[in-house]
Design a protein around this motif. Structure first.
Motif, PDB file in Angstrom:
ATOM      1  N   LEU A 116      42.731  57.644  42.095  1.00 18.35           N
ATOM      2  CA  LEU A 116      43.675  58.078  41.058  1.00 18.35           C
ATOM      3  C   LEU A 116      44.385  59.387  41.414  1.00 18.35           C
ATOM      4  CD1 LEU A 116      41.465  57.459  37.873  1.00 18.35           C
ATOM      5  CD2 LEU A 116      43.129  55.900  38.916  1.00 18.35           C
ATOM      6  N   ASP A 153      48.213  59.662  41.062  1.00 17.62           N
ATOM      7  CA  ASP A 153      48.823  59.260  39.794  1.00 17.62           C
ATOM      8  C   ASP A 153      49.629  60.405  39.196  1.00 17.62           C
ATOM      9  OD1 ASP A 153      47.308  57.098  40.427  1.00 17.62           O
ATOM     10  OD2 ASP A 153      46.305  56.922  38.490  1.00 17.62           O
ATOM     11  N   PHE A 188      38.630  51.290  39.387  1.00 18.77           N
ATOM     12  CA  PHE A 188      39.064  52.690  39.427  1.00 18.77           C
ATOM     13  C   PHE A 188      38.117  53.569  38.620  1.00 18.77           C
ATOM     14  CE2 PHE A 188      42.617  50.216  40.706  1.00 18.77           C
ATOM     15  CZ  PHE A 188      43.289  51.000  41.622  1.00 18.77           C
ATOM     16  N   HIS A 203      50.589  54.955  38.217  1.00 16.42           N
ATOM     17  CA  HIS A 203      49.759  54.769  39.404  1.00 16.42           C
ATOM     18  C   HIS A 203      50.561  54.015  40.460  1.00 16.42           C
ATOM     19  CE1 HIS A 203      46.263  53.947  41.922  1.00 16.42           C
ATOM     20  NE2 HIS A 203      46.630  52.679  41.936  1.00 16.42           N
TER      21      HIS A 203
END
Length: 358
Positions: free
Chosen positions: A23, A26, A297, A342
């Motif tokens: 992540l 992001d 995730f 993302h």
């Protein structure tokens, strides 16, 4: 038939390197809503994202190639906005709200107008291409009806009485599927939109939270409040391919599983793989045909109430905000409200080639 994709906890899946998602790249959308996010929808024609919120507003953002966002427009409902969707040509946004109305915003004129009405909150809206009739709007409501709207007219073109409150609906090509209270699932062939083609009880034992149609319209996915997802095919001859699996669960050392609502299911527009996102603060990418988890995730530590792929599947947007799964008393001012973007790496959502037999 119930199966399990790669272990029954998010942490189990995330612990293996090849299924561990990242992540760190992001990007947060600027100027997010001021209350919980209810729905996200990308335009099929451009990099624009519409976001509906419990603050009674719908916001439209333009997303740049680098993932930066610019607020382009905002319009109001008179109560929480619950659902949002784009017209096929990308010039209009429709939304449904607790004000018992659906509204349409024209990006060119900058004007919002009411285009539909129900006796109770409008929980879901979808634009679709009607056979021989052009683009139409379908609205689902807690008043136990579906209504079809030709947007050139003020009155609904048709109405379908449903068994119970409509919680969720989706459309793909000629397929419309609704999920209602009491776990009814209705399948409608849009070539005959006023007749329910098939009604089933959800294969999941707990309340339906979301339905999402396959891109090829051969079936649909169902998510429940109890950390399960079901894959269902419309044609009875494919019934042997139906299955359900556990997801969005944690099994702590006590051995008693914590289960979380599956809030959003989205299909990748190119690969046909799909995402689930839930109250546990995680999202995952899955391959239904291989019955395989592609990526899990890490938790964002707060609920994810809504998520969506963009038009070419290069961006996955997800909201971080309270999802009302524990009632009004669990909401608090410290709960973050964010919309995150993302960037999709191809190996995250692309089906893996089948393993070679030795």
């Amino acid at each position: 038939m119930s199966t399990l994709f790669g272990g029954n906890t998010a942490s189990t899946a995330a612990s293996t390197n090849n299924t561990q998602g990242d992540l760190s790249k992001d990007v947060e959308v600027t100027s997010p809503p001021e209350d919980s996010v209810s729905d996200l929808s990308f335009s099929s024609q451009s990099e624009h994202l519409a976001v509906s919120s419990w603050d009674s507003k719908v916001r439209i953002y333009e997303i740049s190639e680098t993932g930066q966002s610019i607020g382009k427009a905002l319009y109001d409902h008179q109560a929480p906005a619950l659902s949002v969707h784009w017209s096929k040509d990308g010039t209009k946004v429709v939304s449904g709200g607790a004000d018992k109305a659906a509204r349409m915003f024209d990006l060119q004129s900058g004007q919002a107008t009411q285009v539909a009405a129900h006796d109770e909150p409008v929980s879901c809206v979808r634009m679709f291409q009607a056979p021989n009739a052009g683009e139409m709007l379908v609205t689902g409501s807690w008043d136990k009806t579906l209504k079809y709207w030709d947007l050139r007219q003020q009155q609904p073109a048709a109405m379908v009485q449903i068994q119970d409150r409509v919680y969720t609906l989706d459309v793909s090509q000629g397929l419309l599927v609704t999920g209602t209270a009491e776990r009814y699932i209705n399948v409608i062939n849009l070539a005959n939109p006023t007749a329910i083609f098939k009604t089933i009880q959800s294969p999941l034992k707990w309340q339906t939270r979301v339905v999402s149609c396959f891109p090829d319209a051969s079936g649909f996915a169902v998510g429940s409040i109890e950390g399960r997802c079901a894959i269902q095919y419309v044609d009875d001859k494919n019934a042997s391919m139906n299955f359900s699996f556990k997801c969005h669960r944690e099994t702590p050392s006590t051995g008693i599983a914590n289960v979380y609502s599956v809030n959003a299911i989205s299909f990748h527009p190119t690969f046909g793989t799909f995402s689930t996102a839930g109250s546990d603060g995680t999202f995952h990418f899955w391959d239904k045909d291989a019955k395989h988890r592609l990526k899990g995730f890490p938790s964002v530590n707060w609920s994810i109430p809504a998520a969506s792929f963009n038009r070419n599947g290069s961006i996955f947007a997800y909201a971080i905000s309270y999802d009302w799964s524990k009632g009004h008393q669990a909401n608090n001012p410290q709960y973050p409200i964010k919309v995150m973007l993302h960037p999709i790496k191809e190996d995250e959502a692309k089906p893996r080639p089948p393993a070679k037999k030795r």
